[in-house]
Write a protein that holds these residues in place. Sequence first.
Motif, mmCIF file in Angstrom:
data_model
loop_
_atom_site.group_PDB
_atom_site.id
_atom_site.type_symbol
_atom_site.label_atom_id
_atom_site.label_comp_id
_atom_site.label_asym_id
_atom_site.label_seq_id
_atom_site.Cartn_x
_atom_site.Cartn_y
_atom_site.Cartn_z
ATOM 1 N N GLU A 201 0.850 -1.202 0.000
ATOM 2 C CA GLU A 201 0.000 0.000 0.000
ATOM 3 C C GLU A 201 0.880 1.244 0.000
ATOM 4 O OE1 GLU A 201 -2.856 -0.445 3.209
ATOM 5 O OE2 GLU A 201 -3.987 -1.905 1.999
ATOM 6 N N HIS A 203 1.595 5.314 0.946
ATOM 7 C CA HIS A 203 1.336 6.362 1.939
ATOM 8 C C HIS A 203 2.005 7.652 1.464
ATOM 9 C CE1 HIS A 203 0.125 3.280 4.991
ATOM 10 N NE2 HIS A 203 0.858 2.533 4.179
ATOM 11 N N THR A 204 1.267 8.751 1.510
ATOM 12 C CA THR A 204 1.849 10.034 1.096
ATOM 13 C C THR A 204 1.278 11.138 1.993
ATOM 14 O OG1 THR A 204 2.312 11.442 -0.833
ATOM 15 C CG2 THR A 204 0.094 10.507 -0.710
ATOM 16 N N HIS A 231 -2.962 5.936 0.953
ATOM 17 C CA HIS A 231 -3.324 6.629 2.198
ATOM 18 C C HIS A 231 -2.715 8.031 2.154
ATOM 19 C CE1 HIS A 231 -4.548 2.773 4.031
ATOM 20 N NE2 HIS A 231 -3.481 2.268 3.427
ATOM 21 N N GLU A 232 -3.562 9.053 2.056
ATOM 22 C CA GLU A 232 -3.089 10.441 2.184
ATOM 23 C C GLU A 232 -3.303 10.789 3.645
ATOM 24 O OE1 GLU A 232 -3.960 13.427 -0.914
ATOM 25 O OE2 GLU A 232 -5.247 11.886 -1.770
ATOM 26 N N ARG A 233 -2.215 10.942 4.360
ATOM 27 C CA ARG A 233 -2.350 11.112 5.810
ATOM 28 C C ARG A 233 -1.119 11.809 6.384
ATOM 29 N NH1 ARG A 233 0.770 7.437 8.707
ATOM 30 N NH2 ARG A 233 1.683 5.732 7.510
ATOM 31 N N ILE A 235 2.169 11.774 8.308
ATOM 32 C CA ILE A 235 3.188 10.736 8.514
ATOM 33 C C ILE A 235 4.263 11.266 9.462
ATOM 34 C CG2 ILE A 235 5.009 9.387 7.345
ATOM 35 C CD1 ILE A 235 3.173 9.406 4.829
#
Length: 285
Positions: A201, A203-204, A231-233, A235
């Motif tokens: 997956e 993530h950015t 997943h735009e979240r 970090i």
Amino acid sequence: YDDRDGLIWMDGEMVNWRDAKVHILSHAMHYASSVFEGERAYKGKIFKSRAHSERLVASAEALDMPMPYTVDQIEAAKEETLKASGLQDAYVRALVWRGSGDDMGVASAKNPVRMAIAVWGWGAYYGDAKMQGAKLDIAEWKRPSPETIPVHAKAAGLYMICTISKHKAEAKGCSDALFMDYRGYVAEATGANIFFVKDGEVHTPTPDCFLNGITRQTVIGMLKDRGITVHERHIMPEELDGFEQCWLTGTAAEVTPVGQIGPHSFEVGELTRDIAKAYEALVRS
Ligand code: PMP
């Protein structure tokens, strides 16, 4: 870059490259009243040209600079400049700035807003080792809060800490620097957005205090088309150790694999290579 043959579009006219000059008392020189775009043409066509023109207008508006040209006029001017360059694959730099006029103070609403477009050849942004994995330093400066500066404008003033951080990174043998934001979350590099891969997956970081890059949006679309979860979240830097792959996106950077960020290592894995290749195919299709 000033001493070469060619033509630059300036305020509606084509001028010789060497004559494309501005006065030292231009407002932009003193107060960073300048916004710009970086675009790439492939096979004679500018990729996502209209999105870049629209962002240029939005950036100028964010700095209270009334744009002297419409999006359609900007599109035509870029086309004309690209044609005049004779290049098929090229970098396109559009620049809007407040010029010199009656005022020399911070408030210079009557000074003219000017525009220029230059086109030149620009190869791989991180050099020939692009696919081997760039090495990133961790910047000391932080991307600022949206309450302190118009963070979504592609404005010259926002690049001051980029230049300082990239110089420092290069002095350490790195290609670029990764910024955290004012809250401590992972943000972006000095001229590119960042992506990570873990367990298949992606993530950015959420682009809530930095540029939501046009390449970033394109790559997210490509990933979703492949059925990959993105997943735009927010970090945390503590998470860097747990990610397997990492890449940067940007008009100049395109999709560039990252091999190292400070003490953290990443493999140039299958998804990274696949997305880099697919992006290359898309921009040339
Ligand atoms: N962040 C910064 C600071 C940039 O300069 C760029 C390049 N314009 C990007 C992100 C990526 O934006 P884009 O994909 O629209 O080129």
